[in-house]
Motif scaffolding. Sequence first.
Motif, PDB file in Angstrom:
ATOM      1  N   CYS A 121      41.218  35.605  43.551  1.00 20.74           N
ATOM      2  CA  CYS A 121      42.099  34.469  42.993  1.00 20.74           C
ATOM      3  C   CYS A 121      42.583  34.482  41.878  1.00 20.74           C
ATOM      4  O   CYS A 121      43.835  34.681  40.863  1.00 20.74           O
ATOM      5  CB  CYS A 121      40.929  33.420  42.647  1.00 20.74           C
ATOM      6  SG  CYS A 121      41.842  31.896  42.109  1.00 20.74           S
TER       7      CYS A 121
ATOM      8  N   PRO B 112      46.456  36.807  43.244  1.00 14.61           N
ATOM      9  CA  PRO B 112      46.895  35.403  43.901  1.00 14.61           C
ATOM     10  C   PRO B 112      48.425  35.246  45.168  1.00 14.61           C
ATOM     11  O   PRO B 112      47.715  34.678  45.437  1.00 14.61           O
ATOM     12  CB  PRO B 112      46.858  34.838  42.490  1.00 14.61           C
ATOM     13  CG  PRO B 112      47.211  35.325  41.895  1.00 14.61           C
ATOM     14  CD  PRO B 112      46.596  36.777  41.851  1.00 14.61           C
TER      15      PRO B 112
ATOM     16  N   TYR C 294      44.718  30.356  48.247  1.00 12.27           N
ATOM     17  CA  TYR C 294      44.744  30.202  46.518  1.00 12.27           C
ATOM     18  C   TYR C 294      44.631  28.837  45.461  1.00 12.27           C
ATOM     19  O   TYR C 294      43.958  28.617  44.763  1.00 12.27           O
ATOM     20  CB  TYR C 294      46.795  31.057  46.695  1.00 12.27           C
ATOM     21  CG  TYR C 294      46.569  30.508  44.489  1.00 12.27           C
ATOM     22  CD1 TYR C 294      45.506  31.750  43.713  1.00 12.27           C
ATOM     23  CD2 TYR C 294      47.645  30.320  44.376  1.00 12.27           C
ATOM     24  CE1 TYR C 294      46.058  31.361  42.149  1.00 12.27           C
ATOM     25  CE2 TYR C 294      47.799  29.833  43.230  1.00 12.27           C
ATOM     26  CZ  TYR C 294      45.990  30.734  42.200  1.00 12.27           C
ATOM     27  OH  TYR C 294      46.670  31.472  40.880  1.00 12.27           O
TER      28      TYR C 294
ATOM     29  N   GLY D 180      41.498  28.647  43.755  1.00 12.09           N
ATOM     30  CA  GLY D 180      42.179  27.739  42.197  1.00 12.09           C
ATOM     31  C   GLY D 180      41.162  26.757  41.561  1.00 12.09           C
ATOM     32  O   GLY D 180      41.581  26.299  40.473  1.00 12.09           O
TER      33      GLY D 180
END
Length: 454
Positions: free
Chosen positions: A150, A154, A198, A202
Amino acid sequence: MSTQPNNSQMNEDRIIVIGAGLAGLSCAFELVEQGKSVLVLEAAPYVGGRTGNWNERGMEVESGFHKFIGYYKALPDLLERAGIDLDDMLVWETTMEVRHPNVDEHGEFGLDVIHAPLKTLSGVLGNNNFITPADKASLIPFLAAGFKECVSSPEELDSISVLDFANQHGVSEQALQRIVEPLSSGIFFMPLDKYSAYAFFGLFLPGIPRIHKMRIGAFTGGMTDVMCAPLAAAITQKGGQVRINAPVIRLLYDSEGLKGVELENGEQLSATRVVVATNIRRSQQLLEEHFSEHEWFQPFLSLDAMPHVTAQFELELPLLPEDRTTFGPGTDIGSFGEQSRTTFRGRPGRASIILVNPDELIDLPDEEVWERTKQGLVDIGLAEGVSSVTDYRIVRGNENFYRISPGNEPKRPEQVTPIQGLYLAGDYTKQPMFTTMEGAVISGQKAAAGILNI
């Protein structure tokens, strides 16, 4: 709260913010704090947007089942500066529950390492009839690799779904069903195979350095009532204007540049700068008229929205013994909670449910959605609650959320556009918190910073 300004009375350096959701309100608040002339235009008869509540055919409803995450930073700071007391607005939960249709024992997990350390620790080490230590251990490589990528790569992480990433890293089927699915589909209501890895990692990444703040807050009333209306009032107290029932139908733009906006009633309002802070679909519609051929806007105009469907209902008795976040993996039920002691006080029982697979549900009649909701509740052991339901509403939409599927991250636009005087705000814009209240606030603040050149 609402005022009806006419164009001749407005400052020549006026800024118009289209949309009174959290993105628009946060942008407006930052601007009025700096002495700017700001007019917020909201199409609905209430402020709040996706964090709103209203009366629908005699029943109080909310835009969705929302919770306040303890590691948020921008939102609580904004509310504090606006004079809104979080202790009055929230009731903090110490645990969450996972109910699986094929498991007799439900999983209870602590949420607060500071105020409920034993429950939190027992959630990590215990619940072995719900999920074994070996299954929990299978999550370690998945989580370690996900958080690392991440930060480091990303784009690559956004190219793969949560399901594929979990399978690559050996997550057991039980851990996938009982931990990963609740934390993904229960929050973003998308199937694991259609959900960007992601976006999943995230969402939780900002909470790692603030693990001591990792808790969930239930609102003590509808979000318009306890959060967004007070924020709008703070804007007006600082000299701004907030106008409801004022839908904007187009941007006024010609060869000389951006001039202002036109309302549905034909009223034209001039402005030197305009912030489009509506939902993703409405933003795209406003921009398409003038900028569909502009290279900068084309990725955003191709960013797809995803629908959302919630079931909200009242009961003769509480659905659950306490108000807390609960997940129902393996059913149409994503996340839900009893709310008669928190958000909808005074009702004998009151619950809201985020339904998963909204692409499948969005066009079904209310009655069919409700039947599937009831079946999901029965499957996770809440048949008695279903039998005591007295009224329900299905709240749905297909304009509020951008689709967090693999490959969509590059399509999210910045807040400052290449068109002089035009800015964007909304959690679909580039900011680190994805489709959250925190993300909406950050986007509004970034738009304001662009206007203020800071």
